[in-house]
Design a protein around this motif. Structure first.
Motif, PDB file in Angstrom:
ATOM      1  N   SER A 128     133.251  41.239 -38.483  1.00  0.00           N
ATOM      2  CA  SER A 128     134.633  40.733 -38.574  1.00  0.00           C
ATOM      3  C   SER A 128     135.566  41.914 -38.345  1.00  0.00           C
ATOM      4  O   SER A 128     135.130  43.070 -38.340  1.00  0.00           O
ATOM      5  N   ARG A 129     136.833  41.603 -38.142  1.00  0.00           N
ATOM      6  CA  ARG A 129     137.813  42.680 -37.984  1.00  0.00           C
ATOM      7  C   ARG A 129     138.628  42.851 -39.270  1.00  0.00           C
ATOM      8  O   ARG A 129     139.800  43.207 -39.239  1.00  0.00           O
ATOM      9  N   THR A 130     138.000  42.574 -40.402  1.00  0.00           N
ATOM     10  CA  THR A 130     138.659  42.724 -41.708  1.00  0.00           C
ATOM     11  C   THR A 130     138.979  44.192 -41.971  1.00  0.00           C
ATOM     12  O   THR A 130     138.136  45.062 -41.751  1.00  0.00           O
ATOM     13  N   ILE A 175     131.587  48.360 -26.611  1.00  0.00           N
ATOM     14  CA  ILE A 175     131.280  48.248 -25.186  1.00  0.00           C
ATOM     15  C   ILE A 175     132.315  48.992 -24.361  1.00  0.00           C
ATOM     16  O   ILE A 175     132.069  49.344 -23.225  1.00  0.00           O
ATOM     17  N   ASP A 176     133.497  49.258 -24.954  1.00  0.00           N
ATOM     18  CA  ASP A 176     134.576  49.913 -24.187  1.00  0.00           C
ATOM     19  C   ASP A 176     134.253  51.377 -23.869  1.00  0.00           C
ATOM     20  O   ASP A 176     134.891  51.974 -23.006  1.00  0.00           O
ATOM     21  N   ASN A 177     133.315  51.956 -24.601  1.00  0.00           N
ATOM     22  CA  ASN A 177     132.887  53.350 -24.379  1.00  0.00           C
ATOM     23  C   ASN A 177     134.025  54.351 -24.586  1.00  0.00           C
ATOM     24  O   ASN A 177     134.055  55.406 -23.946  1.00  0.00           O
ATOM     25  N   VAL A 211     137.915  42.447 -16.681  1.00  0.00           N
ATOM     26  CA  VAL A 211     136.865  42.935 -17.592  1.00  0.00           C
ATOM     27  C   VAL A 211     137.497  43.494 -18.867  1.00  0.00           C
ATOM     28  O   VAL A 211     138.700  43.743 -18.912  1.00  0.00           O
ATOM     29  N   MET A 212     136.673  43.717 -19.882  1.00  0.00           N
ATOM     30  CA  MET A 212     137.195  44.278 -21.135  1.00  0.00           C
ATOM     31  C   MET A 212     137.532  45.756 -20.946  1.00  0.00           C
ATOM     32  O   MET A 212     137.183  46.364 -19.933  1.00  0.00           O
ATOM     33  N   GLY A 213     138.140  46.327 -21.936  1.00  0.00           N
ATOM     34  CA  GLY A 213     138.600  47.718 -21.850  1.00  0.00           C
ATOM     35  C   GLY A 213     140.053  47.743 -22.270  1.00  0.00           C
ATOM     36  O   GLY A 213     140.951  47.653 -21.451  1.00  0.00           O
ATOM     37  N   ARG A 214     140.237  47.802 -23.593  1.00  0.00           N
ATOM     38  CA  ARG A 214     141.594  47.721 -24.143  1.00  0.00           C
ATOM     39  C   ARG A 214     142.416  48.969 -23.816  1.00  0.00           C
ATOM     40  O   ARG A 214     143.520  48.872 -23.293  1.00  0.00           O
ATOM     41  N   HIS A 215     141.837  50.132 -24.136  1.00  0.00           N
ATOM     42  CA  HIS A 215     142.583  51.381 -23.931  1.00  0.00           C
ATOM     43  C   HIS A 215     142.007  52.224 -22.810  1.00  0.00           C
ATOM     44  O   HIS A 215     142.633  53.179 -22.374  1.00  0.00           O
ATOM     45  N   SER A 221     140.939  46.050 -15.598  1.00  0.00           N
ATOM     46  CA  SER A 221     140.758  46.153 -17.063  1.00  0.00           C
ATOM     47  C   SER A 221     141.778  45.263 -17.742  1.00  0.00           C
ATOM     48  O   SER A 221     142.951  45.254 -17.340  1.00  0.00           O
ATOM     49  N   GLU A 222     141.359  44.609 -18.809  1.00  0.00           N
ATOM     50  CA  GLU A 222     142.293  43.762 -19.566  1.00  0.00           C
ATOM     51  C   GLU A 222     143.506  44.552 -20.062  1.00  0.00           C
ATOM     52  O   GLU A 222     144.585  44.012 -20.235  1.00  0.00           O
ATOM     53  N   GLY A 223     143.317  45.865 -20.257  1.00  0.00           N
ATOM     54  CA  GLY A 223     144.401  46.689 -20.818  1.00  0.00           C
ATOM     55  C   GLY A 223     145.227  47.428 -19.768  1.00  0.00           C
ATOM     56  O   GLY A 223     146.086  48.240 -20.122  1.00  0.00           O
ATOM     57  N   GLY A 239     135.403  38.116 -20.085  1.00  0.00           N
ATOM     58  CA  GLY A 239     135.541  37.981 -21.540  1.00  0.00           C
ATOM     59  C   GLY A 239     134.304  38.347 -22.338  1.00  0.00           C
ATOM     60  O   GLY A 239     133.650  39.353 -22.078  1.00  0.00           O
ATOM     61  N   HIS A 240     133.957  37.466 -23.284  1.00  0.00           N
ATOM     62  CA  HIS A 240     132.890  37.797 -24.233  1.00  0.00           C
ATOM     63  C   HIS A 240     131.488  37.705 -23.645  1.00  0.00           C
ATOM     64  O   HIS A 240     130.524  38.124 -24.308  1.00  0.00           O
ATOM     65  N   LEU A 241     131.385  37.200 -22.409  1.00  0.00           N
ATOM     66  CA  LEU A 241     130.081  37.272 -21.724  1.00  0.00           C
ATOM     67  C   LEU A 241     129.598  38.720 -21.700  1.00  0.00           C
ATOM     68  O   LEU A 241     128.395  38.994 -21.740  1.00  0.00           O
ATOM     69  N   GLN A 242     130.573  39.641 -21.600  1.00  0.00           N
ATOM     70  CA  GLN A 242     130.237  41.061 -21.483  1.00  0.00           C
ATOM     71  C   GLN A 242     129.646  41.648 -22.762  1.00  0.00           C
ATOM     72  O   GLN A 242     129.073  42.726 -22.766  1.00  0.00           O
ATOM     73  N   ARG A 243     129.835  40.956 -23.881  1.00  0.00           N
ATOM     74  CA  ARG A 243     129.339  41.480 -25.151  1.00  0.00           C
ATOM     75  C   ARG A 243     128.071  40.772 -25.610  1.00  0.00           C
ATOM     76  O   ARG A 243     127.480  41.167 -26.616  1.00  0.00           O
ATOM     77  N   GLY A 244     127.700  39.692 -24.893  1.00  0.00           N
ATOM     78  CA  GLY A 244     126.599  38.868 -25.389  1.00  0.00           C
ATOM     79  C   GLY A 244     125.238  39.222 -24.821  1.00  0.00           C
ATOM     80  O   GLY A 244     125.123  39.980 -23.865  1.00  0.00           O
TER      81      GLY A 244
HETATM   82  O1  F6P Z   1     135.158  45.599 -28.980  1.00  0.00           O
HETATM   83  C1  F6P Z   1     136.110  45.922 -28.037  1.00  0.00           C
HETATM   84  C2  F6P Z   1     136.581  44.674 -27.360  1.00  0.00           C
HETATM   85  O2  F6P Z   1     135.501  44.068 -26.701  1.00  0.00           O
HETATM   86  C3  F6P Z   1     137.750  44.914 -26.423  1.00  0.00           C
HETATM   87  O3  F6P Z   1     137.361  45.315 -25.159  1.00  0.00           O
HETATM   88  C4  F6P Z   1     138.449  43.579 -26.446  1.00  0.00           C
HETATM   89  O4  F6P Z   1     139.831  43.726 -26.182  1.00  0.00           O
HETATM   90  C5  F6P Z   1     138.230  43.118 -27.831  1.00  0.00           C
HETATM   91  O5  F6P Z   1     137.067  43.733 -28.296  1.00  0.00           O
HETATM   92  C6  F6P Z   1     138.114  41.609 -27.970  1.00  0.00           C
HETATM   93  O6  F6P Z   1     138.003  41.298 -29.297  1.00  0.00           O
HETATM   94  P1  F6P Z   1     137.670  39.891 -29.901  1.00  0.00           P
HETATM   95  O7  F6P Z   1     136.204  39.709 -29.892  1.00  0.00           O
HETATM   96  O8  F6P Z   1     138.208  39.952 -31.287  1.00  0.00           O
HETATM   97  O9  F6P Z   1     138.349  38.849 -29.052  1.00  0.00           O
END
Ligand code: F6P
Length: 343
Positions: A70-72, A126-128, A168-172, A221-223, A272-277
């Protein structure tokens, strides 16, 4: 010795390898492990499960985290941070291994420095983009997912003579966009670290078309920031506990600009979240395991307030405080190498 583990922030492939590594080392030393569920929420509420090698041995190939995340943020209200201290006492914990990104590790650092808790950190994202470590696990799996998706998008883009924009993801940081662009031979990519020049992107895409390539691939990048005011392009302004705005929407925005200015049919895909799964790559399983083993050793040596990190090919220990102070942007040399293909 009783050691708790938790995973916080966005999940990523390789987290379970870390958990397995820590549990094995502590068990080998005659200690006991518990897993706090759903990040710092579990640490505040004391919600936990026993972790033994019998539980963690079969999880090496599993994506995500068996502990939940969680992001708590327990420092959003000071009383919540004190709840974590209470959980430490109630469960009789000797140490806590926090596996997470800069937010999770920032909390682990504050708990150590401000509340005296015995914490050890393990970096993930995943953002490295974490400083003090040369690469984070999860990133390798992620760029392979983006590469495979882009290879698939190439064939349909080519069939329809379209331009495909892949968000793709990559906030900063633009590590994901840059590596994926190189690996999949994209025509253009945009990252948060560099000012986006849309005219230049359109010029390159037109040049490719004039040269006979009747389709195009753009990775963004999303950011990445398109506006002169430096703001994100997003669909909504919702923020999490750490104040981060939910990103997503820039790919669609860029596709519309390309279509209207070039007159070429353009579509966008947000990965999106495909990249984290899914299943972690061999690299992420090995890196996660090595970090877990070293985090376990830091606990046994009582080296608290530290984080394990990859430096070159070795795993080292660094101060948690230094590690979370600053972000690791896309290295300029990587950008310049990739930029040879943006001309
Ligand atoms: O963990 C980093 C990250 O994947 C970022 O690249 C992205 O902006 C964010 O998490 C998305 O978060 P959430 O899963 O809360 O939507």
């Amino acid at each position: 010795m009783k050691v708790a583990l938790l995973t916080g922030g966005g999940d990523c492939p390789g987290l379970n390898a870390v958990i397995r590594g820590v549990v094995k080392v502590i068990d080998n030393a005659g200690g006991e492990c518990v897993g706090l569920l759903e990040g710092w929420r579990g640490a505040m509420e004391g919600n936990h499960i026993p972790l033994t090698p019998a539980v963690t041995d079969p999880i090496i190939d599993k994506g995500g985290t068996i502990l939940g995340s969680s992001r708590t943020n327990p420092f959003k209200n000071e009383a919540d941070a004190d709840q974590v201290v209470e959980t430490f006492k109630k469960l009789g914990l000797d140490a806590l291994v926090a596996i997470g990104g800069d937010d999770t590790l920032g909390v682990a650092s504050r708990l150590y420095h401000e509340k005296g808790l015995a914490t050890v950190g393990c970096p993930k994202t995943i953002d490295n983009d974490l400083s003090a470590t040369d690469q984070t696990f999860g990133f390798d799996t992620c760029i392979n997912i983006v590469m495979e998706a882009t290879d698939r998008l190439r064939t349909t883009a080519e069939s329809h003579r379209r331009i495909l924009v892949i968000e793709v993801m990559g906030r900063h940081a633009g590590w994901i966009a840059c590596y994926s662009a190189i690996a999949s031979g994209a025509d253009y990519f945009m990252v948060p670290e560099r000012e986006v020049n849309l005219d230049e992107m359109l010029r390159v895409l037109q040049k490719r078309r004039d040269g006979g390539k009747k389709y195009g691939l753009v990775i963004v990048s999303e950011g990445a920031k398109l506006n002169s005011d430096g703001g994100y392009v997003t669909k909504d302004q919702e923020v999490d506990d750490f104040g981060h705005v939910k990103l997503g929407g820039i790919g669609d925005h860029v596709a519309k600009i390309i279509e209207s200015r070039m007159g070429v049919e353009t579509r966008s895909v947000t990965l999106g979240h495909l990249q984290r799964g899914g299943t972690p790559s061999a690299f992420d399983r090995v890196l996660g395991t090595r970090l877990g083993v070293h985090a376990g050793h830091l606990v046994l040596k009582k080296e608290f307030g530290k984080m394990v990190a990859l430096r070159g090919t070795k795993i080292v220990a660094v101060e948690l405080k230094d590690a979370v102070d600053k972000m690791r942007e896309l290295d300029n040399s990587f950008f310049e190498e990739a930029a040879e293909f943006l001309k």
